[in-house]
Design a protein around this motif. Sequence first.
Motif, mmCIF file in Angstrom:
data_model
loop_
_atom_site.group_PDB
_atom_site.id
_atom_site.type_symbol
_atom_site.label_atom_id
_atom_site.label_comp_id
_atom_site.label_asym_id
_atom_site.label_seq_id
_atom_site.Cartn_x
_atom_site.Cartn_y
_atom_site.Cartn_z
ATOM 1 N N ILE A 143 45.648 -6.801 29.518
ATOM 2 C CA ILE A 143 46.234 -5.528 29.106
ATOM 3 C C ILE A 143 46.521 -5.493 27.615
ATOM 4 C CG2 ILE A 143 47.198 -4.972 31.363
ATOM 5 C CD1 ILE A 143 49.894 -6.008 30.279
ATOM 6 N N GLY A 144 45.924 -6.393 26.846
ATOM 7 C CA GLY A 144 46.041 -6.328 25.396
ATOM 8 C C GLY A 144 47.176 -7.124 24.794
ATOM 9 N N GLY A 145 47.936 -7.836 25.580
ATOM 10 C CA GLY A 145 48.969 -8.678 25.005
ATOM 11 C C GLY A 145 50.326 -8.469 25.621
ATOM 12 N N THR A 146 51.276 -9.233 25.111
ATOM 13 C CA THR A 146 52.651 -9.196 25.588
ATOM 14 C C THR A 146 53.563 -8.960 24.400
ATOM 15 O OG1 THR A 146 52.092 -10.801 27.299
ATOM 16 C CG2 THR A 146 54.420 -10.522 26.803
ATOM 17 N N ARG A 147 54.355 -7.927 24.450
ATOM 18 C CA ARG A 147 55.284 -7.609 23.366
ATOM 19 C C ARG A 147 56.609 -8.328 23.594
ATOM 20 N NH1 ARG A 147 53.300 -4.177 19.975
ATOM 21 N NH2 ARG A 147 51.635 -2.794 20.595
ATOM 22 N N PHE A 148 57.318 -8.575 22.476
ATOM 23 C CA PHE A 148 58.628 -9.209 22.579
ATOM 24 C C PHE A 148 59.530 -8.671 21.476
ATOM 25 C CE2 PHE A 148 56.063 -11.953 19.884
ATOM 26 C CZ PHE A 148 56.874 -12.154 18.781
ATOM 27 N N VAL A 149 60.829 -8.737 21.722
ATOM 28 C CA VAL A 149 61.863 -8.369 20.751
ATOM 29 C C VAL A 149 62.975 -9.393 20.877
ATOM 30 C CG1 VAL A 149 63.572 -6.638 20.069
ATOM 31 C CG2 VAL A 149 61.351 -5.898 20.936
ATOM 32 N N HIS A 150 63.446 -9.881 19.743
ATOM 33 C CA HIS A 150 64.577 -10.797 19.741
ATOM 34 C C HIS A 150 65.534 -10.352 18.644
ATOM 35 C CE1 HIS A 150 66.982 -14.395 20.054
ATOM 36 N NE2 HIS A 150 66.876 -14.547 18.760
ATOM 37 N N GLU A 151 66.807 -10.259 18.986
ATOM 38 C CA GLU A 151 67.834 -9.888 18.005
ATOM 39 C C GLU A 151 68.833 -11.028 17.900
ATOM 40 O OE1 GLU A 151 69.377 -6.212 19.501
ATOM 41 O OE2 GLU A 151 67.778 -5.056 18.540
ATOM 42 N N GLY A 152 69.346 -11.215 16.714
ATOM 43 C CA GLY A 152 70.324 -12.255 16.511
ATOM 44 C C GLY A 152 71.020 -12.092 15.174
ATOM 45 N N THR A 153 71.747 -13.113 14.803
ATOM 46 C CA THR A 153 72.484 -13.106 13.538
ATOM 47 C C THR A 153 72.130 -14.373 12.778
ATOM 48 O OG1 THR A 153 74.293 -11.913 14.579
ATOM 49 C CG2 THR A 153 74.766 -12.962 12.488
ATOM 50 N N LEU A 154 71.767 -14.188 11.540
ATOM 51 C CA LEU A 154 71.444 -15.301 10.654
ATOM 52 C C LEU A 154 72.701 -15.630 9.862
ATOM 53 C CD1 LEU A 154 69.289 -17.132 9.328
ATOM 54 C CD2 LEU A 154 68.885 -15.296 7.706
ATOM 55 N N SER A 155 73.247 -16.815 10.074
ATOM 56 C CA SER A 155 74.464 -17.223 9.385
ATOM 57 C C SER A 155 74.125 -18.140 8.230
ATOM 58 C CB SER A 155 75.396 -17.960 10.342
ATOM 59 O OG SER A 155 75.760 -17.112 11.399
#
Length: 160
Positions: A143-155
């Motif tokens: 199906i053309g790939g797998t999407r991802f999202v990751h959120e975080g905090t860079l300290s």
Amino acid sequence: MPPLDAGRSVRLLCIFLCIVMSFGGCAGFMGQEPLRVNVAGVAPLEGEGLEMRLNLKLRVQNPNDSPVEYDGMSLELELNGEPFASGVSDQRGVVPRFGETLIEVPVTVPAFAVVRQAFAFGNSEHAGGFPYTLRGRLGGGMIGGTRFVHEGTLSLPAAP
């Protein structure tokens, strides 16, 4: 209603089978957990001109019962809600079922993004760190790939 000719019935049968098969494909993805992608490391690369280059090492975890094959990766990194870096990699591999793998992606940070973040850093308090969002896609698959999202905090480390 006029009788159906053989060509038209074959076309209708093909359309019907495609629709049924697409629902079957969707059912296979029902209940699948999204991939977990975390930044495992960052290393500087040699830049060109006013660009800064970094090598992002990403840990990709697959919490599902089937492996995920990939052929390439693209990603965008936002820092403080603003575009910061982007990159692509032509790496191929498999994230095993209930397993993980490391993928390295070289990213480019335009000079303007660095200046914008420097001004944001100087003009505000970031005691809790800098919020970031990593969006991307593992290429390949049916199906053309797998999407991802990751959120975080860079300290940043505390000053001595």
